[in-house]
Write an enzyme that holds these catalytic residues in place. Structure first.
Site, PDB file in Angstrom:
ATOM      1  N   PHE A 152      59.502  36.604  25.382  1.00  0.00           N
ATOM      2  CA  PHE A 152      60.371  37.472  26.193  1.00  0.00           C
ATOM      3  C   PHE A 152      61.734  37.705  25.566  1.00  0.00           C
ATOM      4  O   PHE A 152      62.418  38.663  25.901  1.00  0.00           O
ATOM      5  CB  PHE A 152      60.544  36.859  27.594  1.00  0.00           C
ATOM      6  CG  PHE A 152      61.611  35.792  27.664  1.00  0.00           C
ATOM      7  CD1 PHE A 152      62.946  36.137  27.855  1.00  0.00           C
ATOM      8  CD2 PHE A 152      61.307  34.446  27.500  1.00  0.00           C
ATOM      9  CE1 PHE A 152      63.940  35.166  27.890  1.00  0.00           C
ATOM     10  CE2 PHE A 152      62.288  33.467  27.531  1.00  0.00           C
ATOM     11  CZ  PHE A 152      63.606  33.835  27.723  1.00  0.00           C
ATOM     12  N   CYS A 284      65.870  31.670  19.452  1.00  0.00           N
ATOM     13  CA  CYS A 284      65.304  30.605  18.621  1.00  0.00           C
ATOM     14  C   CYS A 284      66.228  30.262  17.470  1.00  0.00           C
ATOM     15  O   CYS A 284      66.064  29.237  16.826  1.00  0.00           O
ATOM     16  CB  CYS A 284      63.941  31.016  18.094  1.00  0.00           C
ATOM     17  SG  CYS A 284      64.065  32.377  16.942  1.00  0.00           S
TER      18      CYS A 284
HETATM   19  P1  NAD Z   1      56.099  31.355  25.742  1.00  0.00           P
HETATM   20  O1  NAD Z   1      55.500  30.387  24.797  1.00  0.00           O
HETATM   21  O2  NAD Z   1      56.142  31.014  27.182  1.00  0.00           O
HETATM   22  O3  NAD Z   1      55.323  32.767  25.670  1.00  0.00           O
HETATM   23  C1  NAD Z   1      55.106  33.417  24.437  1.00  0.00           C
HETATM   24  C2  NAD Z   1      53.841  34.259  24.562  1.00  0.00           C
HETATM   25  O4  NAD Z   1      52.719  33.395  24.774  1.00  0.00           O
HETATM   26  C3  NAD Z   1      53.862  35.254  25.717  1.00  0.00           C
HETATM   27  O5  NAD Z   1      53.278  36.471  25.278  1.00  0.00           O
HETATM   28  C4  NAD Z   1      53.007  34.576  26.786  1.00  0.00           C
HETATM   29  O6  NAD Z   1      52.311  35.496  27.595  1.00  0.00           O
HETATM   30  C5  NAD Z   1      52.026  33.756  25.970  1.00  0.00           C
HETATM   31  N1  NAD Z   1      51.639  32.497  26.624  1.00  0.00           N
HETATM   32  C6  NAD Z   1      52.396  31.749  27.485  1.00  0.00           C
HETATM   33  N2  NAD Z   1      51.723  30.645  27.854  1.00  0.00           N
HETATM   34  C7  NAD Z   1      50.525  30.680  27.224  1.00  0.00           C
HETATM   35  C8  NAD Z   1      49.400  29.801  27.189  1.00  0.00           C
HETATM   36  N3  NAD Z   1      49.365  28.667  27.898  1.00  0.00           N
HETATM   37  N4  NAD Z   1      48.344  30.155  26.430  1.00  0.00           N
HETATM   38  C9  NAD Z   1      48.356  31.287  25.690  1.00  0.00           C
HETATM   39  N5  NAD Z   1      49.398  32.163  25.687  1.00  0.00           N
HETATM   40  C10 NAD Z   1      50.468  31.866  26.439  1.00  0.00           C
HETATM   41  O7  NAD Z   1      57.567  31.695  25.183  1.00  0.00           O
HETATM   42  P2  NAD Z   1      58.723  32.521  25.884  1.00  0.00           P
HETATM   43  O8  NAD Z   1      59.289  31.737  26.998  1.00  0.00           O
HETATM   44  O9  NAD Z   1      58.283  33.916  26.136  1.00  0.00           O
HETATM   45  O10 NAD Z   1      59.773  32.590  24.672  1.00  0.00           O
HETATM   46  C11 NAD Z   1      60.712  31.579  24.416  1.00  0.00           C
HETATM   47  C12 NAD Z   1      60.215  30.637  23.354  1.00  0.00           C
HETATM   48  O11 NAD Z   1      59.939  31.352  22.154  1.00  0.00           O
HETATM   49  C13 NAD Z   1      61.263  29.599  22.978  1.00  0.00           C
HETATM   50  O12 NAD Z   1      60.631  28.362  22.828  1.00  0.00           O
HETATM   51  C14 NAD Z   1      61.807  30.110  21.660  1.00  0.00           C
HETATM   52  O13 NAD Z   1      62.369  29.132  20.816  1.00  0.00           O
HETATM   53  C15 NAD Z   1      60.579  30.708  21.058  1.00  0.00           C
HETATM   54  N6  NAD Z   1      60.911  31.673  20.025  1.00  0.00           N
HETATM   55  C16 NAD Z   1      60.716  31.299  18.739  1.00  0.00           C
HETATM   56  C17 NAD Z   1      61.054  32.176  17.718  1.00  0.00           C
HETATM   57  C18 NAD Z   1      60.879  31.774  16.284  1.00  0.00           C
HETATM   58  O14 NAD Z   1      61.070  32.622  15.431  1.00  0.00           O
HETATM   59  N7  NAD Z   1      60.508  30.554  15.982  1.00  0.00           N
HETATM   60  C19 NAD Z   1      61.587  33.428  18.028  1.00  0.00           C
HETATM   61  C20 NAD Z   1      61.757  33.779  19.365  1.00  0.00           C
HETATM   62  C21 NAD Z   1      61.416  32.879  20.366  1.00  0.00           C
END
Ligand code: NAD
Length: 485
Positions: A152, A284
């Protein structure tokens, strides 16, 4: 997408369709108002998108690369023309400030620009007489259908870390964006359709874990690009790999800024505040831990607190706003819970964001600063993903590098210093994948890959740059002898 009450739809094989499952409302985090709705795709919806992509791949892979990049040039122009409207849409479903939204879209466009270099980037190598009468040529070939699952916090930029490279290199693409702010990526896919990709080359499915799992298990998906939290990154990495796919999975983070005794403190304060509180800390690459040498700790903390206390918190649509709300009420409460935890852990609460001046509605928490946070505290070790900055006092530079490397994450770290020797030691010893020196946020341009190590990354080829081209292609080697010639 309907503009009154927006409804994010799927885009499959060139047609807009509705996901089969009931989904969720989309909220404006600054007001708490519902601004849209997104349905969730089931396995059948996902299967249809993958089939459409696989069918499109058959001719797209044969389309000369020079033709494949023409829609990307058009997409760049369309994104630039619509940057302001897109930024407003993004702010209304994510909450970040307009300046942050504009910056994010610009970083996304940068990836479209870099992918337009595919005719050069896809070239591998050739050697005549590699062996007696034998010529050898390495070629990069497209692989098939790639899926990208995105989080998100950057709903415009992160889909553009993947879409442009995947299609420029000749693959077909299925995007599954976050269900929390789905309208921004939907608009980007609308613009991609307008840019003229053949039907089925770019597809979009909305949904939750079920849609992600269906993509990770579908036999016709060749690879998965993922960005999100560490537990889900690990799950996607394991599931997709177990199903024979290549995977790049970027996970969560807890990054550090190191302030050396030699640093210019004004620069260090600016860099730390910008990094810790931009996007309300939901980044992140944020540096929510500042590791400060004892010799300058008190002065750094005093200047930092003065700066943070003057920050304007509010609706991101207001140009005066320096920090917007958190994405949801639940996330706001989770982050606010860490203020309690920090106090219980014995850290000194220097700025309490719970008492900051914020609008009455919406999911606001003011910028929060803790001093003298214990090295083994949750404040220092856990990803909070909100506007909480913890200061850690260390006796010397070596101890600061140890704090950085103690983390189970390895996304980024920045050093503020005036010493070339310290900078060299930091570059050599610090373990994260993106290292900044005298910059607050170590974010690489799109023509460099986006690093990430330890529990912040699962896989080997990263997003952006050369790594993206290699992730989305197979390198085949032709070994040829033509005796008659
Ligand atoms: P999230 O892990 O909740 O969701 C990411 C995606 O995975 C979404 O599309 C969601 O629908 C899907 N998802 C969620 N739960 C799932 C499950 N149990 N099984 C399969 N798919 C699932 O992450 P978020 O809250 O949307 O984003 C924030 C996180 O992303 C933070 O931890 C942040 O550090 C990380 N992030 C990392 C980077 C990087 O480059 N390393 C960049 C941006 C964000």
């Amino acid at each position: 997408m309907d503009s009154e009450t927006r409804t994010a739809r799927n885009f499959v094989g060139g047609a807009w369709t509705d996901p089969s499952r009931d989904g969720a409302d989309v909220e404006n985090p600054a007001t708490g108002e519902t601004v849209g709705r997104v349905g969730f795709s089931d396995e059948t919806d996902v299967g249809e998108a993958v089939t459409a992509a696989a069918e499109a791949f058959a001719s797209w892979r044969e389309t000369p690369v020079e033709e494949r990049i023409q829609p990307l040039f058009r997409l760049k122009s369309l994104l630039e023309d619509e940057q302001e409207e897109l930024a407003e849409l993004l702010v209304c479903e994510h909450g970040k400030t307009l300046a942050e939204a504009r910056g994010e879209i610009r970083r996304g466009i940068e990836n479209v620009e870099v992918a337009c270099g595919a005719p050069t980037a896809m070239q591998a190598g050739h050697l005549s007489n590699a062996a007696p009468e034998i010529d050898e040529t390495a070629v990069r070939r497209p692989v098939g259908v790639f899926a990208a699952v995105t989080p998100f916090n950057f709903p415009a930029m992160i889909p553009l870390w993947f879409l442009p490279y995947a299609v420029a290199t000749g693959n077909a693409f299925v995007l599954k964006p976050s269900e929390r702010d789905p309208h921004t990526p939907t608009r980007i896919v609308e613009l991609a359709a307008e840019a003229g990709f053949p039907d089925g080359v770019v597809n979009l499915v909305h949904g939750d874990a079920d849609a992600v799992n269906a993509l990770c298990e579908h036999p016709e998906v060749a690879g998965v690009s993922f960005v999100g939290s560490t537990p889900v990154a690990r799950h996607v990495y394991e599931t997709a790999a177990a199903n024979g796919k290549r995977v790049q999975a970027q996970g969560g983070a807890k990054n550090h800024v190191v302030v050396s005794a030699t640093a210019d403190l004004e620069t260090a304060v600016d860099g730390t505040v910008g990094s810790a509180f931009a996007n309300a800390g939901q980044r992140c690459l944020a540096n929510p831990v500042a590791v400060v040498e004892d010799a300058v700790y008190d002065e750094f903390a005093a200047r930092l607190v003065e700066r943070v206390e003057s920050m304007v918190v509010g609706d991101g649509l207001d140009e005066e706003t320096e920090m917007g709300p958190l994405v949801s009420a639940a996330h706001r409460d989770s982050v606010a819970g860490y203020v309690e935890t920090g106090v219980e852990e014995g850290a000194e609460l220097l700025v309490d964001g719970r008492t900051a001046e914020t609008p009455d509605e919406g999911h606001f928490l003011g910028p929060t600063v803790f001093g003298d946070a214990p090295r083994d505290s949750a404040l220092v070790g856990e990803e909070i993903f909100g506007p909480i900055l913890a200061l850690v006092r260390v006796p010397d530079f070596g101890a600061a590098v140890d704090v950085v490397n103690d983390s189970r994450y390895g996304n980024a770290a920045s050093l503020f210093t005036a010493s070339g020797a310290e900078a060299e030691r930091f570059r050599h010893e610090a373990e994260p994948g993106n290292l900044g020196v005298n910059v607050g946020t170590a974010a690489p341009m799109a023509f460099f890959h986006f690093g990430g190590a330890k529990e912040s990354f699962f896989g080997d080829l990263h997003a952006q740059g050369d790594d993206a081209v290699r992730f989305y292609t197979d390198e085949t080697v032709y070994i040829e002898r033509w005796p008659d010639a």
